[in-house]
Design an enzyme around this catalytic site. Structure first.
Site, PDB file in Angstrom:
ATOM      1  N   HIS A 308      -4.907  10.581   4.402  1.00 18.21           N
ATOM      2  CA  HIS A 308      -5.985  11.200   3.629  1.00 18.21           C
ATOM      3  C   HIS A 308      -5.980  10.623   2.220  1.00 18.21           C
ATOM      4  CE1 HIS A 308      -8.573  14.289   1.851  1.00 18.21           C
ATOM      5  NE2 HIS A 308      -8.925  14.555   3.079  1.00 18.21           N
ATOM      6  N   ASP A 366      -8.990  16.434  10.961  1.00 22.06           N
ATOM      7  CA  ASP A 366      -9.634  15.930  12.189  1.00 22.06           C
ATOM      8  C   ASP A 366      -8.672  15.774  13.352  1.00 22.06           C
ATOM      9  OD1 ASP A 366     -11.426  14.204   9.838  1.00 22.06           O
ATOM     10  OD2 ASP A 366     -12.409  15.468  11.322  1.00 22.06           O
TER      11      ASP A 366
HETATM   12  C1  SDX Z   1     -11.855  13.367   6.415  1.00 18.75           C
HETATM   13  O1  SDX Z   1     -12.132  12.857   1.563  1.00 18.75           O
HETATM   14  C2  SDX Z   1     -12.112  13.938   2.225  1.00 18.75           C
HETATM   15  O2  SDX Z   1     -11.886  15.010   1.682  1.00 18.75           O
HETATM   16  C3  SDX Z   1     -12.383  13.784   3.703  1.00 18.75           C
HETATM   17  C4  SDX Z   1     -12.197  15.025   4.570  1.00 18.75           C
HETATM   18  C5  SDX Z   1     -13.221  16.114   4.203  1.00 18.75           C
HETATM   19  O3  SDX Z   1     -12.941  17.285   4.481  1.00 18.75           O
HETATM   20  O4  SDX Z   1     -14.340  15.737   3.727  1.00 18.75           O
HETATM   21  O5  SDX Z   1     -10.902  15.539   4.411  1.00 18.75           O
HETATM   22  C6  SDX Z   1     -12.421  14.703   6.032  1.00 18.75           C
HETATM   23  O6  SDX Z   1     -12.541  12.396   6.336  1.00 18.75           O
HETATM   24  C7  SDX Z   1     -10.407  13.276   6.817  1.00 18.75           C
HETATM   25  C8  SDX Z   1      -9.943  11.810   7.079  1.00 18.75           C
HETATM   26  C9  SDX Z   1     -10.372  11.446   8.497  1.00 18.75           C
HETATM   27  N1  SDX Z   1     -10.093   9.987   8.747  1.00 18.75           N
HETATM   28  C10 SDX Z   1      -9.146   9.568   9.596  1.00 18.75           C
HETATM   29  O7  SDX Z   1      -8.349  10.312  10.156  1.00 18.75           O
HETATM   30  C11 SDX Z   1      -9.147   8.059   9.834  1.00 18.75           C
HETATM   31  C12 SDX Z   1      -7.696   7.521   9.749  1.00 18.75           C
HETATM   32  N2  SDX Z   1      -7.261   7.599   8.351  1.00 18.75           N
HETATM   33  C13 SDX Z   1      -7.451   6.421   7.527  1.00 18.75           C
HETATM   34  O8  SDX Z   1      -8.541   5.616   7.824  1.00 18.75           O
HETATM   35  C14 SDX Z   1      -7.190   6.697   6.054  1.00 18.75           C
HETATM   36  O9  SDX Z   1      -6.023   7.407   5.987  1.00 18.75           O
HETATM   37  C15 SDX Z   1      -8.245   7.400   5.219  1.00 18.75           C
HETATM   38  C16 SDX Z   1      -9.582   6.764   5.344  1.00 18.75           C
HETATM   39  C17 SDX Z   1      -8.363   8.840   5.640  1.00 18.75           C
HETATM   40  C18 SDX Z   1      -7.789   7.339   3.770  1.00 18.75           C
HETATM   41  O10 SDX Z   1      -7.923   6.039   3.373  1.00 18.75           O
HETATM   42  P1  SDX Z   1      -7.448   5.547   1.912  1.00 18.75           P
HETATM   43  O11 SDX Z   1      -7.228   6.688   1.010  1.00 18.75           O
HETATM   44  O12 SDX Z   1      -8.385   4.487   1.461  1.00 18.75           O
HETATM   45  O13 SDX Z   1      -6.029   5.002   2.187  1.00 18.75           O
HETATM   46  P2  SDX Z   1      -5.726   3.535   2.668  1.00 18.75           P
HETATM   47  O14 SDX Z   1      -6.662   3.196   3.779  1.00 18.75           O
HETATM   48  O15 SDX Z   1      -5.678   2.638   1.481  1.00 18.75           O
HETATM   49  O16 SDX Z   1      -4.263   3.699   3.289  1.00 18.75           O
HETATM   50  C19 SDX Z   1      -3.145   3.611   2.449  1.00 18.75           C
HETATM   51  C20 SDX Z   1      -2.137   2.878   3.311  1.00 18.75           C
HETATM   52  C21 SDX Z   1      -2.655   1.557   3.862  1.00 18.75           C
HETATM   53  O17 SDX Z   1      -1.533   0.688   4.021  1.00 18.75           O
HETATM   54  P3  SDX Z   1      -1.263  -0.438   2.874  1.00 18.75           P
HETATM   55  O18 SDX Z   1      -2.525  -1.254   2.747  1.00 18.75           O
HETATM   56  O19 SDX Z   1      -0.922   0.333   1.614  1.00 18.75           O
HETATM   57  O20 SDX Z   1      -0.092  -1.226   3.437  1.00 18.75           O
HETATM   58  O21 SDX Z   1      -1.824   3.678   4.467  1.00 18.75           O
HETATM   59  C22 SDX Z   1      -2.232   2.996   5.642  1.00 18.75           C
HETATM   60  C23 SDX Z   1      -3.173   1.891   5.226  1.00 18.75           C
HETATM   61  O22 SDX Z   1      -3.099   0.802   6.129  1.00 18.75           O
HETATM   62  N3  SDX Z   1      -2.891   3.964   6.492  1.00 18.75           N
HETATM   63  C24 SDX Z   1      -2.753   4.074   7.812  1.00 18.75           C
HETATM   64  C25 SDX Z   1      -3.548   5.174   8.183  1.00 18.75           C
HETATM   65  N4  SDX Z   1      -4.157   5.684   7.114  1.00 18.75           N
HETATM   66  C26 SDX Z   1      -3.764   4.925   6.061  1.00 18.75           C
HETATM   67  N5  SDX Z   1      -2.044   3.370   8.706  1.00 18.75           N
HETATM   68  C27 SDX Z   1      -2.121   3.764   9.997  1.00 18.75           C
HETATM   69  N6  SDX Z   1      -2.868   4.815  10.438  1.00 18.75           N
HETATM   70  C28 SDX Z   1      -3.582   5.530   9.557  1.00 18.75           C
HETATM   71  N7  SDX Z   1      -4.319   6.569   9.992  1.00 18.75           N
END
Ligand code: SDX
Length: 431
Positions: A308, A366
């Protein structure tokens, strides 16, 4: 607002700029950079806005480190336990918990706005039967700006209130019509004798041919899921509504833009993506392979429902939904749902893995919600539609807050340009 400030120093020229900082009621301080371009000729740079406060707001507060979520100051855990979605809608819209009389009037008003214009129903005939429900819902909600344009005066408090009530009341009806269209079943009209969650279940699952018994456990679970998804400060879809609305556009169109943003798998579309992922993993023996893939930088696979932007601790909503899973599955007879068992196993494996611990990746709202929606009979393609029904009250509340803020102006970010230098046109015969 505090009288503290920060100094920005250009280490080349030695020039300094004093920037005011402000402390809100809760949460991090902010540095006011509004004068930066005018005084220093520079922009701030924050793609994805991870360190940017886009506005002042009094609606929702999140503490990502402590896993805290407040709606108008009330902890979501208390509202989940003691309130109802319709009461939470009143709280988010008007800022205070309603009296008995205020709640009764508000609930009655919403009930009497649930029907949609019959010509709006005919729009569904334009969609192919296998159109994704999110595409249909965003399209039909966008069409509301065609039905309510002449009377949409955003300067009128009453017109803004009517808009807010219409969106909250009509979204379930539009969502159910989209669902019935995918099934090829006849549309079920709303019933004014049912509460919000029961009416939603009726419109989705009743058929004209027989009496439909509303399961109170299902209604209770739906109401709780709606409360937990109602608002979440400046998330992607809410920021989209604010941005689109900031030009003074018809607010029904701004809500349609928010629905489109919510659909993305990185945002509200994750609940559908979680179920697809669990089905692909199939069994606990395959979990290590998928966890390895999620950690592999060369693999685009991510564990959907994990991570998140704000929560670097457990998403408080995920905890509540996980506990509710057990209750709903047991009551609905699916208490040994293999996908729920798999989700619990996956959560345990991920939470003990160094990569997820180091990157503070916990299950988010989710991760479990789809398990419950599935147990309640919703198709995966409807999961994000359910999210949109709940978030509609957050969207209209933030739109209202923006439009009534005397300091609001059209949102227009700048950029860091890295394209070509100025160059002259070359005639096609010389290229
Ligand atoms: C919602 O914003 C809100 O409030 C949203 C929400 C709401 O109520 O409105 O809470 C609802 O959207 C919840 C999130 C649902 N999405 C998912 O579950 C999709 C999977 N999660 C990721 O795509 C990600 O965690 C996000 C999109 C939720 C957050 O993305 P960020 O903040 O841009 O973080 P990032 O992608 O930069 O990740 C940081 C690191 C990365 O690694 P590095 O580049 O630092 O090496 O963590 C890794 C990412 O690769 N990472 C994951 C991961 N999520 C982040 N690796 C594997 N699996 C994951 N799910």
């Amino acid at each position: 607002m505090s009288d503290k400030s920060f100094t920005l120093k250009d280490n080349g020229s030695g020039e300094e700029a004093d920037l005011a900082s402000y402390k809100g009621t809760l949460g991090p301080e902010v540095v006011d950079v509004r004068s930066l371009y005018g005084q220093q000729g520079i922009f701030t740079f924050d793609p994805g806005f991870a360190s940017t406060a886009s506005c002042e707001s009094t609606i929702t507060f999140i503490d990502g480190e402590e896993g805290i979520l407040l709606y108008r100051g009330y902890p979501v855990e208390q509202l989940a336990q003691k309130s109802s979605f319709i009461e939470v809608c009143y709280l988010l819209l008007y800022g205070e918990l309603p009296t008995q009389d205020e709640l009764g009037k508000f609930e009655n008003n919403i009930r009497r706005h649930t029907m949609i214009n019959e010509t709006m129903l005919r729009l569904f005939n334009g969609f192919h039967h296998d159109a994704h429900p999110m595409a249909m819902v965003s399209g039909v909600v966008g069409s509301m700006s065609a039905f309510y344009h002449e009377t949409m005066d955003i300067q009128s408090a009453r017109r803004r209130e009517i808009f807010s009530h219409r969106i909250i009341a009509k979204l379930p009806t539009i969502a159910a019509a989209a669902y019935k269209h995918t099934l090829g079943q006849s549309f079920m009209y709303p019933r004014n004798d049912l509460d919000f969650a029961s009416n939603l279940l009726h419109m989705f699952f009743a058929v004209p041919a027989e009496y439909y018994e509303i399961d109170p456990v299902a209604a209770e679970a739906i109401d709780l899921l709606l409360i937990l998804h109602a608002d979440h400060e400046q998330n992607c879809s809410t920021s989209t509504v604010r941005l689109a609305g900031s030009s003074g556009a018809n607010p029904y169109s701004a809500i349609a833009a928010g629905i489109a943003a919510l659909w993305g798998p990185a945002h509200g579309g994750a609940n559908e993506a979680v179920l697809t992922m669990l089905k692909e993993i199939g069994s606990a023996k395959n979990i290590p392979e998928y966890v390895a893939r999620a950690k592999d930088k060369d693999d685009s696979f991510r564990l959907m429902g994990f991570g998140h932007r704000v929560y670097k601790n457990f998403d408080p909503r995920a905890k509540i939904i996980r506990d509710m899973c057990h209750k709903v599955l047991a009551k609905l007879g699916d208490d040994n749902d293999p996908l729920f068992e798999l989700a619990l196993e996956l959560e345990q494996v991920a939470l003990q893995d160094d990569y997820f611990v180091e990157k503070q990746l916990y299950p988010n709202v989710d991760f479990y919600s789809g398990i419950i929606y599935r147990a309640l009979g919703f198709r995966p393609s409807m999961f994000t539609v359910m999210f949109a029904i709940a978030r509609s009250v957050g969207w209209v509340s933030h739109w209202q807050e923006m439009i009534t803020d005397p300091a609001y102006r059209i949102a227009r970010p700048r950029q860091l340009y890295v394209g070509p230098e100025t160059r002259d046109y070359v005639d096609v015969t010389n290229r």
